[in-house]
Motif scaffolding. Structure first.
Motif, short mmCIF file in Angstrom:
data_model
loop_
_atom_site.label_atom_id
_atom_site.label_comp_id
_atom_site.label_asym_id
_atom_site.label_seq_id
_atom_site.Cartn_x
_atom_site.Cartn_y
_atom_site.Cartn_z
N ARG A 96 0.84 -1.21 0.00
CA ARG A 96 0.00 0.00 0.00
C ARG A 96 0.87 1.25 0.00
O ARG A 96 0.60 2.21 -0.74
N ALA A 97 1.89 1.24 0.82
CA ALA A 97 2.79 2.40 0.89
C ALA A 97 3.54 2.61 -0.42
O ALA A 97 3.98 3.73 -0.71
N SER A 98 3.66 1.55 -1.20
CA SER A 98 4.36 1.63 -2.49
C SER A 98 3.43 2.00 -3.64
O SER A 98 3.86 2.04 -4.79
N GLY A 99 2.15 2.22 -3.33
CA GLY A 99 1.21 2.67 -4.35
C GLY A 99 0.55 1.56 -5.14
O GLY A 99 -0.05 1.83 -6.19
N VAL A 100 0.64 0.33 -4.67
CA VAL A 100 -0.02 -0.77 -5.36
C VAL A 100 -1.53 -0.65 -5.16
O VAL A 100 -1.99 -0.45 -4.04
N PRO A 101 -2.33 -0.73 -6.24
CA PRO A 101 -3.79 -0.65 -6.09
C PRO A 101 -4.32 -1.72 -5.14
O PRO A 101 -3.84 -2.85 -5.12
N GLU A 102 -5.33 -1.35 -4.37
CA GLU A 102 -5.86 -2.26 -3.36
C GLU A 102 -6.30 -3.59 -3.96
O GLU A 102 -6.10 -4.65 -3.36
N ASP A 103 -6.89 -3.55 -5.16
CA ASP A 103 -7.38 -4.78 -5.79
C ASP A 103 -6.25 -5.74 -6.15
O ASP A 103 -6.49 -6.94 -6.36
N ASP A 104 -5.02 -5.24 -6.23
CA ASP A 104 -3.89 -6.07 -6.64
C ASP A 104 -3.03 -6.53 -5.46
O ASP A 104 -2.12 -7.35 -5.64
N ILE A 105 -3.30 -6.01 -4.28
CA ILE A 105 -2.39 -6.25 -3.16
C ILE A 105 -2.30 -7.73 -2.81
O ILE A 105 -1.19 -8.28 -2.65
N GLU A 106 -3.42 -8.42 -2.68
CA GLU A 106 -3.37 -9.83 -2.29
C GLU A 106 -2.60 -10.66 -3.31
O GLU A 106 -1.76 -11.49 -2.95
N THR A 107 -2.88 -10.44 -4.59
CA THR A 107 -2.21 -11.21 -5.64
C THR A 107 -0.71 -10.95 -5.65
O THR A 107 0.11 -11.89 -5.75
N ILE A 108 -0.32 -9.69 -5.57
CA ILE A 108 1.11 -9.35 -5.61
C ILE A 108 1.80 -9.81 -4.33
O ILE A 108 2.94 -10.29 -4.38
N TRP A 109 1.13 -9.70 -3.19
CA TRP A 109 1.71 -10.19 -1.94
C TRP A 109 2.05 -11.68 -2.07
O TRP A 109 3.15 -12.11 -1.72
N LYS A 110 1.11 -12.47 -2.57
CA LYS A 110 1.33 -13.91 -2.71
C LYS A 110 2.43 -14.21 -3.72
O LYS A 110 3.27 -15.09 -3.50
N SER A 111 2.42 -13.50 -4.83
CA SER A 111 3.42 -13.73 -5.87
C SER A 111 4.81 -13.41 -5.36
O SER A 111 5.77 -14.18 -5.58
N ALA A 185 3.14 -3.90 -12.79
CA ALA A 185 3.02 -3.64 -14.23
C ALA A 185 2.39 -4.83 -14.95
O ALA A 185 1.58 -4.67 -15.87
N LYS A 186 2.75 -6.03 -14.53
CA LYS A 186 2.17 -7.23 -15.15
C LYS A 186 0.67 -7.31 -14.90
O LYS A 186 -0.09 -7.77 -15.76
N ARG A 187 0.25 -6.86 -13.72
CA ARG A 187 -1.19 -6.83 -13.43
C ARG A 187 -1.89 -5.83 -14.36
O ARG A 187 -2.99 -6.10 -14.86
N ARG A 188 -1.26 -4.68 -14.60
CA ARG A 188 -1.86 -3.70 -15.52
C ARG A 188 -1.89 -4.27 -16.93
O ARG A 188 -2.87 -4.10 -17.66
N ALA A 189 -0.80 -4.94 -17.31
CA ALA A 189 -0.74 -5.51 -18.65
C ALA A 189 -1.81 -6.57 -18.85
O ALA A 189 -2.39 -6.69 -19.93
N GLU A 190 -2.09 -7.33 -17.81
CA GLU A 190 -3.05 -8.42 -17.94
C GLU A 190 -4.42 -7.91 -18.39
O GLU A 190 -5.06 -8.52 -19.26
N SER A 191 -4.88 -6.80 -17.82
CA SER A 191 -6.19 -6.28 -18.21
C SER A 191 -6.19 -5.80 -19.66
O SER A 191 -7.18 -5.97 -20.38
N ILE A 192 -5.06 -5.24 -20.10
CA ILE A 192 -4.95 -4.78 -21.50
C ILE A 192 -4.96 -5.98 -22.44
O ILE A 192 -5.64 -5.99 -23.47
#
Length: 308
Positions: A96-111, A185-192
């Motif tokens: 969160r402090a690094s600016g990761v969108p809330e919807d992506d936090i769980e996925t990126i935390w696990k990854s 960035a990969k999460r953003r790319a995925e939606s595109i």
């Protein structure tokens, strides 16, 4: 509670407390790092977070060590290092402090936990040896590289360990931040990519608005019919194959063998496409000077693949 001190052990350092410091200094930038084994510092108390020292793990008391017995284990019985414990309790807040969108936090935390934190945990606990990377790469694993920043054995200058730790922290921070940035960035790319797959329908060629990671989204979408990807690239356009997996260079389809290694006029003649500029010897990438030219190359590549 205001955190004034981030306490870890003195002397030589390892990757786990160094990387833990990356996380904690992001969350508590005003706190002072104290490297000590003195009891007054490594006993829990107000205003302190203690990690990789103290022989105890009590999150409520803000102490995160893993050297005691029994040592803290993950649900799958794999051991934690101090980095794993700090990431477990502070990782989401760090994202969160690094600016990761809330919807992506769980996925990126696990990854990040699986791909970055766990290997550090396993290596620090001796479960995995750097030699598993092979003779050419064992010295290039992240823990080994970070620990290579320690003072050499005969440098006994007062404060050398602390000075080296501070310098290594800058390097460690760069690796953590780059990894998180790329995962976001990969999460953003995925939606595109998902939108582009929808637009492609049953076509064999996926067109993207720019170069970006695409294979994970293609696999997640089950778009097995896609063979090639095109995208603008600076002043020209690229045509890429799609690898069948992350651990192989094998592609769903290669570009035509007759194009291999050719450039400019030779490639135009071999491909029959005006504006063709380059094809890699390994037949996974081609370049053309316009969208029209790259589309034509893609269509011819599809025809050749289907003919085979």
């Amino acid at each position: 509670m205001t955190i004034q001190y981030l306490v870890t052990h003195s002397g030589g350092f390892h990757a786990d407390e160094l990387l833990s410091s990356v996380i904690l200094t992001r969350l508590y930038p005003e706190a002072k790092i104290v490297r000590s084994r003195d009891p007054e510092w490594i006993i829990p108390g107000e205003g302190k977070i203690i990690y990789d020292v103290g022989r105890d793990y009590v999150a409520d008391a803000m102490i995160f060590d893993h050297h005691q017995r029994p040592s803290p284990l993950r649900e799958d019985e794999q051991p934690y290092s101090s980095f794993g414990l700090v990431w477990k309790h502070f990782g989401e807040e760090y994202l969160r402090a690094s600016g990761v969108p809330e919807d992506d936090i769980e996925t990126i935390w696990k990854s990040f936990d699986k791909g970055f934190v766990l290997p550090i945990d396993l290596m620090d606990n001796g479960v995995v040896n750097p030699s598993i990377a092979g003779p050419h790469f064992s010295s290039l694993t992240l823990p080994v590289l970070l620990e290579s920043l320690k003072p050499v054995f005969d440098n006994r200058t007062p404060g050398a360990d602390d000075e080296a730790f501070a310098e290594a922290l800058i390097v460690a921070r760069a690796f953590v931040e780059a990894s998180i940035k790329n995962k976001a960035a990969k999460r953003r790319a995925e939606s595109i990519v998902m939108k582009a797959i929808e637009d492609a329908g049953e076509g064999r060629v996926l067109e993207l608005p720019m170069g970006m990671p695409f294979r994970p989204a293609v696999e997640r979408a089950g778009a097995d019919h896609l063979l090639f990807v095109i995208a603008p690239r600076d002043t020209d356009w690229s045509l890429s194959g799609i690898r069948v997996g992350g651990d192989t260079f094998e592609q769903r389809a290669d570009l035509p063998a007759a194009w291999a290694g050719l450039t400019d006029e030779a490639l135009e003649e071999a491909s029959g496409v005006k504006g063709a500029k380059f094809c890699h010897n390994a037949l996974f990438l081609a370049i053309a000077d316009s969208r029209e030219a790259i589309l034509e190359m893609a269509n011819r590549a599809v025809a050749a693949a289907e003919a085979n």
